[in-house]
Motif scaffolding. Structure first.
Motif, PDB file in Angstrom:
ATOM      1  N   SER A  78      98.403  56.872 -62.303  1.00 50.91           N
ATOM      2  CA  SER A  78      98.436  56.904 -63.766  1.00 50.91           C
ATOM      3  C   SER A  78      97.175  56.343 -64.413  1.00 50.91           C
ATOM      4  O   SER A  78      96.631  56.913 -65.362  1.00 50.91           O
ATOM      5  CB  SER A  78      99.665  56.141 -64.263  1.00 50.91           C
ATOM      6  OG  SER A  78     100.844  56.822 -63.940  1.00 50.91           O
ATOM      7  N   THR A  79      96.702  55.211 -63.903  1.00 48.30           N
ATOM      8  CA  THR A  79      95.505  54.600 -64.472  1.00 48.30           C
ATOM      9  C   THR A  79      94.282  55.475 -64.249  1.00 48.30           C
ATOM     10  O   THR A  79      93.478  55.707 -65.174  1.00 48.30           O
ATOM     11  CB  THR A  79      95.279  53.207 -63.868  1.00 48.30           C
ATOM     12  OG1 THR A  79      96.419  52.383 -64.123  1.00 48.30           O
ATOM     13  CG2 THR A  79      94.036  52.544 -64.466  1.00 48.30           C
ATOM     14  N   GLN A  80      94.130  55.988 -63.041  1.00 51.35           N
ATOM     15  CA  GLN A  80      92.984  56.849 -62.745  1.00 51.35           C
ATOM     16  C   GLN A  80      93.105  58.209 -63.410  1.00 51.35           C
ATOM     17  O   GLN A  80      92.096  58.863 -63.695  1.00 51.35           O
ATOM     18  CB  GLN A  80      92.827  56.995 -61.231  1.00 51.35           C
ATOM     19  CG  GLN A  80      92.479  55.701 -60.522  1.00 51.35           C
ATOM     20  CD  GLN A  80      91.256  55.024 -61.116  1.00 51.35           C
ATOM     21  OE1 GLN A  80      90.231  55.665 -61.358  1.00 51.35           O
ATOM     22  NE2 GLN A  80      91.357  53.728 -61.357  1.00 51.35           N
ATOM     23  N   PHE A  81      94.321  58.657 -63.659  1.00 52.48           N
ATOM     24  CA  PHE A  81      94.535  59.892 -64.405  1.00 52.48           C
ATOM     25  C   PHE A  81      93.895  59.776 -65.788  1.00 52.48           C
ATOM     26  O   PHE A  81      93.122  60.640 -66.214  1.00 52.48           O
ATOM     27  CB  PHE A  81      96.041  60.158 -64.528  1.00 52.48           C
ATOM     28  CG  PHE A  81      96.413  61.352 -65.371  1.00 52.48           C
ATOM     29  CD1 PHE A  81      96.673  62.574 -64.786  1.00 52.48           C
ATOM     30  CD2 PHE A  81      96.524  61.247 -66.759  1.00 52.48           C
ATOM     31  CE1 PHE A  81      97.022  63.681 -65.558  1.00 52.48           C
ATOM     32  CE2 PHE A  81      96.868  62.337 -67.542  1.00 52.48           C
ATOM     33  CZ  PHE A  81      97.122  63.556 -66.939  1.00 52.48           C
ATOM     34  N   VAL A  82      94.225  58.691 -66.489  1.00 51.94           N
ATOM     35  CA  VAL A  82      93.664  58.492 -67.825  1.00 51.94           C
ATOM     36  C   VAL A  82      92.150  58.272 -67.742  1.00 51.94           C
ATOM     37  O   VAL A  82      91.397  58.743 -68.595  1.00 51.94           O
ATOM     38  CB  VAL A  82      94.354  57.315 -68.535  1.00 51.94           C
ATOM     39  CG1 VAL A  82      93.722  57.050 -69.897  1.00 51.94           C
ATOM     40  CG2 VAL A  82      95.844  57.603 -68.693  1.00 51.94           C
ATOM     41  N   ALA A  83      91.692  57.584 -66.695  1.00 51.28           N
ATOM     42  CA  ALA A  83      90.253  57.377 -66.512  1.00 51.28           C
ATOM     43  C   ALA A  83      89.536  58.714 -66.348  1.00 51.28           C
ATOM     44  O   ALA A  83      88.420  58.908 -66.870  1.00 51.28           O
ATOM     45  CB  ALA A  83      90.003  56.488 -65.300  1.00 51.28           C
ATOM     46  N   ALA A  84      90.160  59.657 -65.633  1.00 48.25           N
ATOM     47  CA  ALA A  84      89.555  60.981 -65.453  1.00 48.25           C
ATOM     48  C   ALA A  84      89.479  61.724 -66.777  1.00 48.25           C
ATOM     49  O   ALA A  84      88.490  62.414 -67.066  1.00 48.25           O
ATOM     50  CB  ALA A  84      90.361  61.782 -64.435  1.00 48.25           C
ATOM     51  N   VAL A  85      90.506  61.598 -67.606  1.00 45.64           N
ATOM     52  CA  VAL A  85      90.474  62.227 -68.931  1.00 45.64           C
ATOM     53  C   VAL A  85      89.371  61.603 -69.775  1.00 45.64           C
ATOM     54  O   VAL A  85      88.600  62.301 -70.452  1.00 45.64           O
ATOM     55  CB  VAL A  85      91.846  62.098 -69.627  1.00 45.64           C
ATOM     56  CG1 VAL A  85      91.771  62.604 -71.068  1.00 45.64           C
ATOM     57  CG2 VAL A  85      92.917  62.867 -68.854  1.00 45.64           C
ATOM     58  N   ARG A  86      89.259  60.278 -69.727  1.00 53.33           N
ATOM     59  CA  ARG A  86      88.210  59.594 -70.495  1.00 53.33           C
ATOM     60  C   ARG A  86      86.810  59.997 -70.030  1.00 53.33           C
ATOM     61  O   ARG A  86      85.868  60.034 -70.823  1.00 53.33           O
ATOM     62  CB  ARG A  86      88.372  58.077 -70.353  1.00 53.33           C
ATOM     63  CG  ARG A  86      89.566  57.499 -71.097  1.00 53.33           C
ATOM     64  CD  ARG A  86      89.441  56.006 -71.248  1.00 53.33           C
ATOM     65  NE  ARG A  86      90.594  55.441 -71.931  1.00 53.33           N
ATOM     66  CZ  ARG A  86      91.504  54.677 -71.381  1.00 53.33           C
ATOM     67  NH1 ARG A  86      91.407  54.354 -70.106  1.00 53.33           N
ATOM     68  NH2 ARG A  86      92.517  54.206 -72.079  1.00 53.33           N
ATOM     69  N   ALA A 143      89.865  75.827 -70.512  1.00 47.30           N
ATOM     70  CA  ALA A 143      89.460  74.429 -70.318  1.00 47.30           C
ATOM     71  C   ALA A 143      90.103  73.824 -69.069  1.00 47.30           C
ATOM     72  O   ALA A 143      91.268  74.076 -68.780  1.00 47.30           O
ATOM     73  CB  ALA A 143      89.841  73.609 -71.548  1.00 47.30           C
ATOM     74  N   PRO A 144      89.355  72.998 -68.318  1.00 44.70           N
ATOM     75  CA  PRO A 144      89.914  72.293 -67.164  1.00 44.70           C
ATOM     76  C   PRO A 144      90.997  71.294 -67.603  1.00 44.70           C
ATOM     77  O   PRO A 144      90.938  70.753 -68.714  1.00 44.70           O
ATOM     78  CB  PRO A 144      88.708  71.565 -66.560  1.00 44.70           C
ATOM     79  CG  PRO A 144      87.518  72.277 -67.109  1.00 44.70           C
ATOM     80  CD  PRO A 144      87.905  72.763 -68.454  1.00 44.70           C
ATOM     81  N   VAL A 145      91.956  71.055 -66.728  1.00 40.31           N
ATOM     82  CA  VAL A 145      93.057  70.147 -67.030  1.00 40.31           C
ATOM     83  C   VAL A 145      93.212  69.156 -65.885  1.00 40.31           C
ATOM     84  O   VAL A 145      92.951  69.473 -64.725  1.00 40.31           O
ATOM     85  CB  VAL A 145      94.374  70.933 -67.255  1.00 40.31           C
ATOM     86  CG1 VAL A 145      94.765  71.708 -66.012  1.00 40.31           C
ATOM     87  CG2 VAL A 145      95.502  70.013 -67.686  1.00 40.31           C
ATOM     88  N   VAL A 146      93.627  67.935 -66.222  1.00 39.28           N
ATOM     89  CA  VAL A 146      93.909  66.918 -65.209  1.00 39.28           C
ATOM     90  C   VAL A 146      95.420  66.902 -64.975  1.00 39.28           C
ATOM     91  O   VAL A 146      96.201  66.803 -65.929  1.00 39.28           O
ATOM     92  CB  VAL A 146      93.430  65.524 -65.652  1.00 39.28           C
ATOM     93  CG1 VAL A 146      93.731  64.494 -64.561  1.00 39.28           C
ATOM     94  CG2 VAL A 146      91.933  65.550 -65.957  1.00 39.28           C
ATOM     95  N   GLN A 147      95.823  66.990 -63.708  1.00 43.82           N
ATOM     96  CA  GLN A 147      97.223  66.948 -63.323  1.00 43.82           C
ATOM     97  C   GLN A 147      97.471  65.707 -62.461  1.00 43.82           C
ATOM     98  O   GLN A 147      96.596  65.302 -61.697  1.00 43.82           O
ATOM     99  CB  GLN A 147      97.599  68.192 -62.508  1.00 43.82           C
ATOM    100  CG  GLN A 147      97.478  69.497 -63.283  1.00 43.82           C
ATOM    101  CD  GLN A 147      98.772  69.813 -63.992  1.00 43.82           C
ATOM    102  OE1 GLN A 147      99.072  69.230 -65.027  1.00 43.82           O
ATOM    103  NE2 GLN A 147      99.544  70.720 -63.444  1.00 43.82           N
ATOM    104  N   PHE A 148      98.676  65.135 -62.581  1.00 47.08           N
ATOM    105  CA  PHE A 148      99.022  63.979 -61.750  1.00 47.08           C
ATOM    106  C   PHE A 148      99.191  64.418 -60.299  1.00 47.08           C
ATOM    107  O   PHE A 148      98.557  63.897 -59.393  1.00 47.08           O
ATOM    108  CB  PHE A 148     100.303  63.320 -62.267  1.00 47.08           C
ATOM    109  CG  PHE A 148     100.640  62.030 -61.581  1.00 47.08           C
ATOM    110  CD1 PHE A 148     100.081  60.834 -62.002  1.00 47.08           C
ATOM    111  CD2 PHE A 148     101.515  62.008 -60.510  1.00 47.08           C
ATOM    112  CE1 PHE A 148     100.399  59.641 -61.369  1.00 47.08           C
ATOM    113  CE2 PHE A 148     101.838  60.831 -59.865  1.00 47.08           C
ATOM    114  CZ  PHE A 148     101.272  59.640 -60.296  1.00 47.08           C
TER     115      PHE A 148
END
Length: 289
Positions: free
Chosen positions: A223-231, A190-195
């Motif tokens: 941080s905000t866009q990190f969570v947005a990318a996960v969403r 699975a793809p993962v989002v990294q800071f």
């Protein structure tokens, strides 16, 4: 050594060039150059590298913290001596460093309290919580939100609380990549989002679970866009509870969690301004305990 020499030295380091330091102090570049040379003569060593941007030498770093402390005490003393009718016109500058996830969540309350009080000119720098103490050691900042529990020399430390992170993803992402539930095999694909490349939160979890192969990664250093990318379903990521308070995202596995304990380290000097900043930070951090 005198205060003007120290002030020129700090300004050159903060602003990066002699010209910028001169503009900040309302003097000529030649005056800045002369003050730096005089300070280096007294110190018996070169204190700054004449590069762009200007950087302190190793011995310059040793002087930098002492210079900041001296200037802070001098400025605050002048502030106290001012007449009441003029005391509101000046503010004490306080540079601090805070990790990105704190800035995006609980630290906003501290900024509001400090800013509305009108006594401190706050400069917030952002860096990883595992390295923020380094900026405190170098003298670049006067206080830090850090994971380091041992007090940096000349500083006091107090525990702020622990931020809990959980491996989470969007529902559409879970249906695509974890149709039979989250396990090690699915996690490896699975793809993962990294800071950023210093971020070990996701990779550290995968390694603890025995995943050794490289996962597809998307880097989002906000941080905000990190969570947005996960969403948005870009990938899964370790999301702080404070950034998903209503559990809108799917928790992949209730055991896939991590806790980051934060501490506040601050110069151990008598300073009303630093005490006010500390009080605001401690109050704002009450929500993460």
């Amino acid at each position: 050594m005198d205060v003007d020499q120290f002030r020129a030295f700090v300004a050159v380091v903060d602003h990066g060039t002699f010209d910028a330091a001169a503009r900040a102090l309302h003097v000529t570049p030649s005056a800045i150059s002369q003050r730096i040379k005089s300070l280096e003569t007294v110190a018996g060593t070169v204190l700054v590298q004449r590069t762009k941007p200007v950087r302190p030498t190793e011995r310059g770093l040793a002087v930098l913290r002492q210079a900041r402390q001296l200037l802070h005490v001098a400025d605050e003393t002048v502030q106290r001596l001012r007449a009441p009718e003029t005391s509101a016109t000046g503010r004490i500058r306080i540079p601090i460093v805070v990790n990105a996830d704190s800035i995006a969540t609980w630290f906003a309350g501290a900024v509001t309290a400090i800013g509305t009080a009108g006594e401190v000119e706050l400069e917030v720098r952002r860096d990883d919580e595992h390295v923020t103490a380094d900026l405190l050691r170098s003298g670049e900042v006067m206080a830090a939100v850090t994971t380091e529990p041992r007090p940096v020399q000349g500083c006091s430390v107090r525990r702020l609380g622990a931020m809990t992170y959980r491996a989470k993803a969007a529902r559409s992402f879970v249906r695509r990549w974890f149709p039979d539930g989250a396990d090690n095999a699915a996690l490896a694909e699975a793809p993962v989002v990294q800071f950023d490349r210093k971020d070990r939160m996701q990779i550290g979890l995968a390694e603890r679970l025995g995943v050794t192969r490289a996962m597809p990664q998307t880097f989002v250093p906000d941080s905000t866009q990190f969570v947005a990318a996960v969403r948005a379903g870009v990938g899964w990521g370790m999301v702080p509870d404070l950034q998903d308070p209503r559990d809108a995202l799917v928790t992949l596995d209730p055991t896939w969690t991590a806790e980051v304990t934060l501490h506040w380290q601050v110069w151990r000097v008598a300073s009303d301004a630093l005490d006010a900043v500390t009080a605001a930070v401690v109050s704002a951090a009450a929500g993460i305990r």
